[in-house]
Scaffold this active site. Structure first.
Site, PDB file in Angstrom:
ATOM      1  N   ASN A 189      -1.064   1.214   5.797  1.00 42.42           N
ATOM      2  CA  ASN A 189      -0.174   0.267   5.114  1.00 42.42           C
ATOM      3  C   ASN A 189       0.312  -0.707   6.172  1.00 42.42           C
ATOM      4  O   ASN A 189       0.775  -0.281   7.222  1.00 42.42           O
ATOM      5  CB  ASN A 189       1.009   1.031   4.498  1.00 42.42           C
ATOM      6  CG  ASN A 189       2.080   0.112   3.948  1.00 42.42           C
ATOM      7  OD1 ASN A 189       1.845  -1.086   3.771  1.00 42.42           O
ATOM      8  ND2 ASN A 189       3.254   0.669   3.674  1.00 42.42           N
ATOM      9  N   GLY A 190       0.192  -2.009   5.911  1.00 41.20           N
ATOM     10  CA  GLY A 190       0.661  -3.000   6.886  1.00 41.20           C
ATOM     11  C   GLY A 190      -0.494  -3.860   7.364  1.00 41.20           C
ATOM     12  O   GLY A 190      -1.526  -3.950   6.710  1.00 41.20           O
TER      13      GLY A 190
ATOM     14  N   LYS B  32       6.155  -4.095  -4.781  1.00 39.27           N
ATOM     15  CA  LYS B  32       7.577  -3.770  -4.858  1.00 39.27           C
ATOM     16  C   LYS B  32       8.237  -3.886  -3.501  1.00 39.27           C
ATOM     17  O   LYS B  32       9.383  -4.301  -3.384  1.00 39.27           O
ATOM     18  CB  LYS B  32       7.738  -2.342  -5.403  1.00 39.27           C
ATOM     19  CG  LYS B  32       9.178  -1.930  -5.653  1.00 39.27           C
ATOM     20  CD  LYS B  32       9.789  -2.752  -6.765  1.00 39.27           C
ATOM     21  CE  LYS B  32      11.267  -2.537  -6.933  1.00 39.27           C
ATOM     22  NZ  LYS B  32      11.892  -3.650  -7.658  1.00 39.27           N
TER      23      LYS B  32
ATOM     24  N   GLU C   9       6.940 -14.545 -12.426  1.00 41.20           N
ATOM     25  CA  GLU C   9       6.284 -13.375 -11.833  1.00 41.20           C
ATOM     26  C   GLU C   9       5.751 -12.388 -12.869  1.00 41.20           C
ATOM     27  O   GLU C   9       4.754 -11.730 -12.617  1.00 41.20           O
ATOM     28  CB  GLU C   9       7.161 -12.676 -10.786  1.00 41.20           C
ATOM     29  CG  GLU C   9       8.401 -12.020 -11.298  1.00 41.20           C
ATOM     30  CD  GLU C   9       9.244 -11.409 -10.181  1.00 41.20           C
ATOM     31  OE1 GLU C   9       8.704 -11.050  -9.128  1.00 41.20           O
ATOM     32  OE2 GLU C   9      10.461 -11.288 -10.373  1.00 41.20           O
TER      33      GLU C   9
ATOM     34  N   ARG D 228       4.907   0.333  -6.185  1.00 42.10           N
ATOM     35  CA  ARG D 228       4.847  -0.583  -5.048  1.00 42.10           C
ATOM     36  C   ARG D 228       3.840  -1.708  -5.271  1.00 42.10           C
ATOM     37  O   ARG D 228       3.841  -2.688  -4.533  1.00 42.10           O
ATOM     38  CB  ARG D 228       4.450   0.188  -3.777  1.00 42.10           C
ATOM     39  CG  ARG D 228       5.446   1.264  -3.411  1.00 42.10           C
ATOM     40  CD  ARG D 228       4.818   2.270  -2.493  1.00 42.10           C
ATOM     41  NE  ARG D 228       4.628   1.771  -1.152  1.00 42.10           N
ATOM     42  CZ  ARG D 228       5.488   1.929  -0.159  1.00 42.10           C
ATOM     43  NH1 ARG D 228       6.608   2.582  -0.369  1.00 42.10           N
ATOM     44  NH2 ARG D 228       5.261   1.453   1.033  1.00 42.10           N
TER      45      ARG D 228
ATOM     46  N   TRP E 217      -2.967  -2.580  -1.569  1.00 44.47           N
ATOM     47  CA  TRP E 217      -2.566  -3.905  -2.031  1.00 44.47           C
ATOM     48  C   TRP E 217      -3.269  -4.869  -1.086  1.00 44.47           C
ATOM     49  O   TRP E 217      -2.939  -4.946   0.094  1.00 44.47           O
ATOM     50  CB  TRP E 217      -1.046  -4.031  -1.944  1.00 44.47           C
ATOM     51  CG  TRP E 217      -0.492  -5.310  -2.480  1.00 44.47           C
ATOM     52  CD1 TRP E 217      -0.343  -5.646  -3.791  1.00 44.47           C
ATOM     53  CD2 TRP E 217       0.021  -6.409  -1.718  1.00 44.47           C
ATOM     54  NE1 TRP E 217       0.227  -6.889  -3.888  1.00 44.47           N
ATOM     55  CE2 TRP E 217       0.456  -7.376  -2.636  1.00 44.47           C
ATOM     56  CE3 TRP E 217       0.148  -6.671  -0.362  1.00 44.47           C
ATOM     57  CZ2 TRP E 217       1.007  -8.586  -2.234  1.00 44.47           C
ATOM     58  CZ3 TRP E 217       0.702  -7.874   0.042  1.00 44.47           C
ATOM     59  CH2 TRP E 217       1.120  -8.812  -0.895  1.00 44.47           C
TER      60      TRP E 217
ATOM     61  N   HIS F 185      16.777 -36.600 -10.186  1.00 42.14           N
ATOM     62  CA  HIS F 185      16.182 -36.992  -8.901  1.00 42.14           C
ATOM     63  C   HIS F 185      14.710 -36.598  -8.838  1.00 42.14           C
ATOM     64  O   HIS F 185      14.138 -36.505  -7.759  1.00 42.14           O
ATOM     65  CB  HIS F 185      16.966 -36.364  -7.746  1.00 42.14           C
ATOM     66  CG  HIS F 185      18.392 -36.823  -7.720  1.00 42.14           C
ATOM     67  ND1 HIS F 185      18.752 -38.088  -7.346  1.00 42.14           N
ATOM     68  CD2 HIS F 185      19.537 -36.195  -8.091  1.00 42.14           C
ATOM     69  CE1 HIS F 185      20.070 -38.217  -7.460  1.00 42.14           C
ATOM     70  NE2 HIS F 185      20.572 -37.076  -7.920  1.00 42.14           N
TER      71      HIS F 185
ATOM     72  N   CYS G 168       0.833  -1.204   0.000  1.00 39.20           N
ATOM     73  CA  CYS G 168       0.000   0.000   0.000  1.00 39.20           C
ATOM     74  C   CYS G 168       0.869   1.257   0.000  1.00 39.20           C
ATOM     75  O   CYS G 168       2.003   1.243   0.479  1.00 39.20           O
ATOM     76  CB  CYS G 168      -0.862   0.027   1.250  1.00 39.20           C
ATOM     77  SG  CYS G 168      -1.779  -1.481   1.496  1.00 39.20           S
TER      78      CYS G 168
ATOM     79  N   LYS H  16      11.835 -14.815 -12.347  1.00 41.35           N
ATOM     80  CA  LYS H  16      11.521 -13.685 -13.224  1.00 41.35           C
ATOM     81  C   LYS H  16      10.415 -14.066 -14.198  1.00 41.35           C
ATOM     82  O   LYS H  16       9.472 -13.319 -14.394  1.00 41.35           O
ATOM     83  CB  LYS H  16      12.737 -13.261 -14.062  1.00 41.35           C
ATOM     84  CG  LYS H  16      13.800 -12.380 -13.475  1.00 41.35           C
ATOM     85  CD  LYS H  16      13.448 -10.993 -13.119  1.00 41.35           C
ATOM     86  CE  LYS H  16      12.842 -10.930 -11.754  1.00 41.35           C
ATOM     87  NZ  LYS H  16      13.712 -10.601 -10.650  1.00 41.35           N
TER      88      LYS H  16
ATOM     89  N   GLU I 263      16.718 -17.656 -10.300  1.00 46.08           N
ATOM     90  CA  GLU I 263      16.278 -16.284 -10.575  1.00 46.08           C
ATOM     91  C   GLU I 263      15.557 -16.200 -11.937  1.00 46.08           C
ATOM     92  O   GLU I 263      14.566 -15.489 -12.082  1.00 46.08           O
ATOM     93  CB  GLU I 263      17.495 -15.337 -10.526  1.00 46.08           C
ATOM     94  CG  GLU I 263      17.269 -13.911 -10.994  1.00 46.08           C
ATOM     95  CD  GLU I 263      16.261 -13.112 -10.175  1.00 46.08           C
ATOM     96  OE1 GLU I 263      15.729 -13.641  -9.184  1.00 46.08           O
ATOM     97  OE2 GLU I 263      15.986 -11.963 -10.554  1.00 46.08           O
TER      98      GLU I 263
HETATM   99  C1  F6R Z   1      11.425 -10.442  -7.557  1.00 50.58           C
HETATM  100  C2  F6R Z   1      11.463  -9.471  -6.485  1.00 50.58           C
HETATM  101  C3  F6R Z   1      11.242  -9.944  -5.089  1.00 50.58           C
HETATM  102  C4  F6R Z   1      12.150  -9.174  -4.126  1.00 50.58           C
HETATM  103  C5  F6R Z   1      11.838  -9.554  -2.682  1.00 50.58           C
HETATM  104  C6  F6R Z   1      12.756  -8.861  -1.707  1.00 50.58           C
HETATM  105  O1  F6R Z   1      11.662  -9.854  -8.794  1.00 50.58           O
HETATM  106  O2  F6R Z   1      11.647  -8.303  -6.720  1.00 50.58           O
HETATM  107  O3  F6R Z   1      11.434 -11.314  -4.982  1.00 50.58           O
HETATM  108  O4  F6R Z   1      13.478  -9.461  -4.436  1.00 50.58           O
HETATM  109  O5  F6R Z   1      10.501  -9.209  -2.400  1.00 50.58           O
HETATM  110  O6  F6R Z   1      12.650  -7.483  -1.795  1.00 50.58           O
HETATM  111  P1  F6R Z   1      13.774  -6.538  -1.218  1.00 50.58           P
HETATM  112  O7  F6R Z   1      15.006  -6.765  -2.006  1.00 50.58           O
HETATM  113  O8  F6R Z   1      13.229  -5.154  -1.359  1.00 50.58           O
HETATM  114  O9  F6R Z   1      13.980  -6.931   0.226  1.00 50.58           O
END
Ligand code: F6R
Length: 607
Positions: A98-99, A602, A487, A27, A74, A503, A2, A484, A480
């Site tokens: 927020n939270g 974010k 998501e 965000r 959010w 396995h 949020c 990517k 990763e």
């Molecule tokens: C994936 C992504 C998330 C963040 C994770 C940690 O693309 O962005 O997996 O890496 O939420 O976020 P931070 O780095 O802000 O602690």
């Protein structure tokens, strides 16, 4: 997560609030709302979906108040519809949040028993009712908020607007960040300095547990014990033009292309580029020689950066590394080494699980280091040593440039540790630093493969599942890559250590399954090629990411993506680029919301 905005203005504030909310879009959110005072009465406009929907509502039914609060939600408790959208309000007070309020159920029951009627499913609405009940008992807005804050459990940032109070906003912070902005005869509240950048660059941050009273005259801060406190005003460097994609279609594309520059910027803080050695500051930051173990913790992409870091610290510094996903770290109850070092990795510096782990490690007596991208973040402020990544603001929800900058910082620190511990000699130091210094150039060269990946993405977009394989430091890159892709394109993808294939996951392989193999031509290449052959033998379509020699040795594959030949130390930094581009272009073909994928945020400020 949020986003919160509040403005005490000189003229109508609804437009400015929406524009500031737009700057918090990065965000992630799924509904939005705003409340202002009209003749002392609280009026609200809310809409599910993106800010354009709220804009449309405001065009039909404008708000003209000079004081107001706004929110991008959010969803956590209840669906993203109009009723659950913030602000939540009674006739006396409106609140945005927020939270998570953890004890909201018991508080709702209590407020309902006293006559409150809840409209929404949220954990937030009860806060408006608690404040209202306190106001009805004769408390002032300030006393009502102070009393209510004491009842709340959880992690939250809040902003309050009161009926009949044209010169008052109250903000509070326990967990997620909240910033106060100072204008000329105007005052602002925002989740971060980015939200407030076009309005002011004079910012104060609420510390953990703080709350603040804003009027036209300024801000008065209180700490968690309700004692008045001073909070310094800092000058934010964030530019008002930040939400500019330049010539790119998406922020993610822009951020992928910024990597040579920001990685170079990051490296320059850890290396002495003139002498080709590790910068003294990197060596002095931590007494690596004394460490017997290093505990790394992070979430998501930052965790994968940490996984690469483990290979580097163990290989180049002979320093044993424990690494955990932050949401698990505390519950593992691992024996920790008081006096040891815990290293958190986070782009935002606000991720709730990583922050909780930081505090857990601190209480266990560990020294805290943090690799963070936001220097004003909570993690940065609560750490003993900050290792900054200089990625600049990352807007795309899927992390790209922050990841490679985390890798750059980890690579340099592992060499600093190796040198301090006497594991690498000056010749090796030179060799490895030189390799790191070549990263920006090699990244720029690697970006030239984009047209090929764009073509490949058309076939990848038809897959329903994709497997990613890698060995050694390419294993976290495979993880990763899968993250990517899933998501932003919503295609199911899994990353595996290549050796794990037989396995279990090999059972999935048939002619419909693309298998992306990350395999630089290094000491592990031959073994990975054997795994590739196992895939090919079952009709799987191998997409091999390798260098020129690797492509020559590998034999027939469905497609090979050839990146520049690089020292094996730095290959994770180079191979990150094709897997990012692959996810990006596949998502573009699929037509998804690349910069704000569904359900993702974010900055994840809830556990
Ligand atoms: C994936 C992504 C998330 C963040 C994770 C940690 O693309 O962005 O997996 O890496 O939420 O976020 P931070 O780095 O802000 O602690």
């Amino acid at each position: 997560m949020c986003g919160i905005v509040g403005i005490i203005g000189k003229t109508a504030v609804s437009r400015q609030i929406v524009e500031s909310l737009r700057r918090l879009e990065y965000r992630g959110y799924d509904s939005a709302g705003i409340a202002t005072l009209e003749g002392g009465v609280i009026l609200r406009r809310r809409a599910p979906g993106k800010l354009n929907n709220l804009d449309a509502v405001l065009s039909e039914r404008p708000l003209s108040g000079h004081v107001g609060i706004g929110h991008t939600r959010w969803a956590t408790h209840g669906r993203p519809n109009e009723v659950n959208a913030h602000p939540h309000a009674t006739t006396r007070v409106a609140v945005v949040h927020n939270g998570i309020i953890e004890n909201f159920r018991e508080l709702r029951e209590e407020a309902a028993a006293k006559g409150a009627r809840m409209e929404s499913e949220t954990d937030t609405e009860v806060v408006a009712h608690l404040v209202t009940q306190a106001l009805e008992e004769g408390k002032s807005p300030k006393e009502a908020v102070a009393a209510t804050l004491k009842r709340l459990r959880g992690a939250f940032a809040l902003a309050f607007l009161f009926s009949g109070e044209n010169d008052l906003l109250i903000g509070a912070r326990r967990g997620p960040p909240l910033a106060v902005g100072y204008g000329e005869g105007e005052m602002f509240l925002g989740s971060d300095a980015i939200a407030l950048a076009p309005l002011t660059n004079r910012i104060s941050y609420l510390e953990e547990g703080d709350w603040v009273i804003l009027t036209h005259a300024g801000a008065v801060f209180f700490d968690e014990n309700d004692q008045p406190v001073q909070r310094a005003i800092t000058l934010s460097q964030i530019s008002g033009n930040l939400i500019d994609k330049g010539n790119y279609r998406h922020f993610m594309a822009k951020e992928i292309h910024e990597q040579p520059e920001v990685v170079s910027h990051t490296l320059s803080h850890y290396l002495d580029l003139t002498t080709g050695t590790i910068a003294p500051a990197s060596l002095e930051a931590v007494d690596f020689k004394k460490l017997s173990r290093l505990a790394i913790s992070a979430c998501g992409t930052a965790f994968y950066a940490g996984l690469v870091g483990r290979y580097w610290f163990e290989r180049y510094a002979r320093l044993p590394v424990d690494i955990d996903i932050a949401s698990e770290f505390r519950y593992r109850e691992a024996p920790l080494d008081p006096g040891g070092l815990a290293l958190m990795i986070s782009q935002s510096g606000e991720t709730a699980d990583t922050l909780a782990t930081l505090r857990y490690c601190r209480s266990a007596g560990l020294k805290i280091g943090a690799i963070v991208n936001v220097p004003s973040s909570t993690m940065a402020r609560e750490s003993d040593v900050i290792f900054k990544t200089h990625a600049g603001t990352e807007i795309g929800v899927a992390s790209t440039k922050a990841f490679t900058c985390q890798l750059a910082a980890l690579a340099a620190l592992s060499l600093a540790a190796g040198k301090a511990r006497g594991v690498i000699d000056p010749a090796e130091e030179h060799d490895l630093v030189k390799a790191l210094m070549e990263v920006p150039r090699l990244m720029a060269e690697t970006l030239k493969i984009e047209p090929q990946i764009e073509r490949l993405a058309k076939s990848l977009a038809k897959a329903s599942d994709v497997l990613y394989l890698g060995r050694g430091t390419s294993f976290p890159i495979a993880l990763e890559g899968a993250l990517k892709l899933k998501e932003i394109s919503y295609i199911h993808a899994e990353g595996y250590a290549a050796g794990e294939l037989k396995h279990g996951p090999i059972a999935l392989i048939d002619e419909t399954m693309p298998v992306v193999v990350v395999a630089p031509y290094d000491h592990l290449f031959e073994k990975t090629v054997s795994n590739m052959q196992e895939v090919a033998a079952r009709g799987g379509r191998v997409i091999l990411i390798t260098d020129a020699q690797g492509a020559k040795e590998a034999g027939d594959v469905y497609a090979s993506i050839i990146v520049p030949t690089a020292h094996s130390f730095i290959s994770p930094l180079i191979y990150a680029i094709p897997i990012q581009l692959m996810a990006y272009h596949t998502a573009v073909v699929m037509g998804t919301d690349v910069d704000q994928p569904r359900s993702l945020a974010k900055s994840v400020t809830v556990e």
